[in-house]
Scaffold this active site. Structure first.
Site, short mmCIF file in Angstrom:
data_model
loop_
_atom_site.label_atom_id
_atom_site.label_comp_id
_atom_site.label_asym_id
_atom_site.label_seq_id
_atom_site.Cartn_x
_atom_site.Cartn_y
_atom_site.Cartn_z
N ILE A 1 0.83 -1.20 0.00
CA ILE A 1 0.00 0.00 0.00
C ILE A 1 0.86 1.26 0.00
O ILE A 1 0.56 2.24 -0.67
CB ILE A 1 -0.96 -0.02 1.21
N TYR B 1 0.31 -8.48 15.96
CA TYR B 1 0.21 -7.51 14.86
C TYR B 1 -1.02 -6.62 15.05
O TYR B 1 -0.94 -5.39 14.91
CB TYR B 1 0.11 -8.25 13.53
N LYS C 1 -1.25 -2.43 15.49
CA LYS C 1 -2.02 -1.53 14.65
C LYS C 1 -3.04 -0.74 15.47
O LYS C 1 -3.29 0.44 15.20
CB LYS C 1 -2.73 -2.31 13.54
#
Length: 307
Positions: free
Chosen positions: A25, A170, A174
């Site tokens: 991204i 993870y 985030k």
């Protein structure tokens, strides 16, 4: 305003920094911002991959103003000197994120869990050192993930020493990134400055739905065909970049707002989403900020300055 992802406003003369801009991204954020005439600084550890990404951008955007800044977000002590190479900045996109699917927990040289250090601690420290460059109306754009919705943070064990599992660690990293962004907005408002902190997430972005950008990403015909059913609910990484790009360029977005894909938060053009759930937990965000400042030994501070 009506936002058109294929007709971006011009940003000539402005400079944007994108962490992790050499792949995924982040690459498409760089490509799309470069198409506006802005100078885009691609921050990454690997100079070879950065060179390949910049070549791919220039192939798509003739005359693109892109350059590389070597940056290792996991090496917190290196970030102060890293940003000395920048002389101006209008926005930073805190995009870089590492995901490790190995069952064993890994740590940086500083003893921090690697995903938490790279995804959250590194960006917290980076914004601290970028503050003088951003204070005159700049933007901090933080890219989170929809997986953060399922995460739970334990302020007594932020680095998952007791229950490490890759997906869970993870997601926690985030969530921490996104909480940092909304808490930063509260502190910016309290300081009365002109810096804006905006949060975004890409929805569901798959390689199989992502157009080729050789040599950064090459999609085979088989991958494209296999990804077609998923395209009903998910999207490619070029579309996953849209919320971050809007968060950088759209002057109508206010500090603390969350930008994500329009269709069920998973695909489509970017829109403003409500900030709710854990992201609206001011006590959790403030506690995370305090804990992060203690872990890193620094704290982002912005002085009140008016144009």
């Amino acid at each position: 305003m009506t936002w058109n992802v294929r007709r971006l406003p011009r940003a000539d003369g402005r400079t944007f920094l994108v962490t992790g801009g050499n792949t995924g991204i982040g690459y498409f954020v760089v490509e799309q911002l470069a198409s506006t005439g802005a100078t885009v600084v691609l921050a990454s550890r690997d100079a070879t991959r950065a060179a390949a990404a910049m070549a791919a951008v220039r192939a798509r955007v003739p005359g693109a103003r892109v350059r590389h800044l070597r940056m290792d977000l996991a090496d917190l002590a290196s970030l102060e000197s890293t940003v000395d190479e920048l002389d101006r900045l209008d926005a930073v996109v805190c995009n870089a994120g590492v995901y490790l699917d190995e069952p064993a927990r890994r740590e940086t040289a500083d003893g921090n869990e690697l995903m938490f250090a790279t995804n959250h601690l590194g960006h917290f420290v980076l914004v601290r050192w970028l503050a003088p460059l951003l204070e005159d109306g700049g933007r901090v754009v933080t890219t989170g993930s929809f997986v953060a919705r399922s995460a739970r943070l334990d302020l007594e064990d932020l680095q998952s020493t007791a229950d490490y599992e890759p997906d869970r660690a993870y997601a926690r990293s985030k969530l921490a990134q996104m909480l940092f962004a909304v808490e930063l907005d509260r502190r910016l408002r309290a300081a009365g400055g002109t810096v804006v902190s905006v949060v975004n997430h890409p929805g569901g972005a798959l390689d199989s739905l992502t157009p080729s950008r050789p040599p950064v990403h090459v999609r085979t015909t088989g991958q494209r065909l296999r990804g077609l059913p998923a395209g009903l609910v998910l999207q490619g990484k070029q579309a996953g970049a849209w919320p971050a790009v809007r968060a950088v360029l759209d002057p109508s977005l206010r500090g603390g707002e969350l930008c994500g894909p329009r269709v069920f938060g998973m695909r489509g053009a970017p829109r403003v989403e409500p900030v709710r759930g854990q992201l609206a937990d001011t006590g959790l965000a403030a506690g995370l900020w305090t804990a992060t400042a203690e872990l890193t030994g620094v704290e982002p501070r912005f002085t009140a300055r008016r144009r």
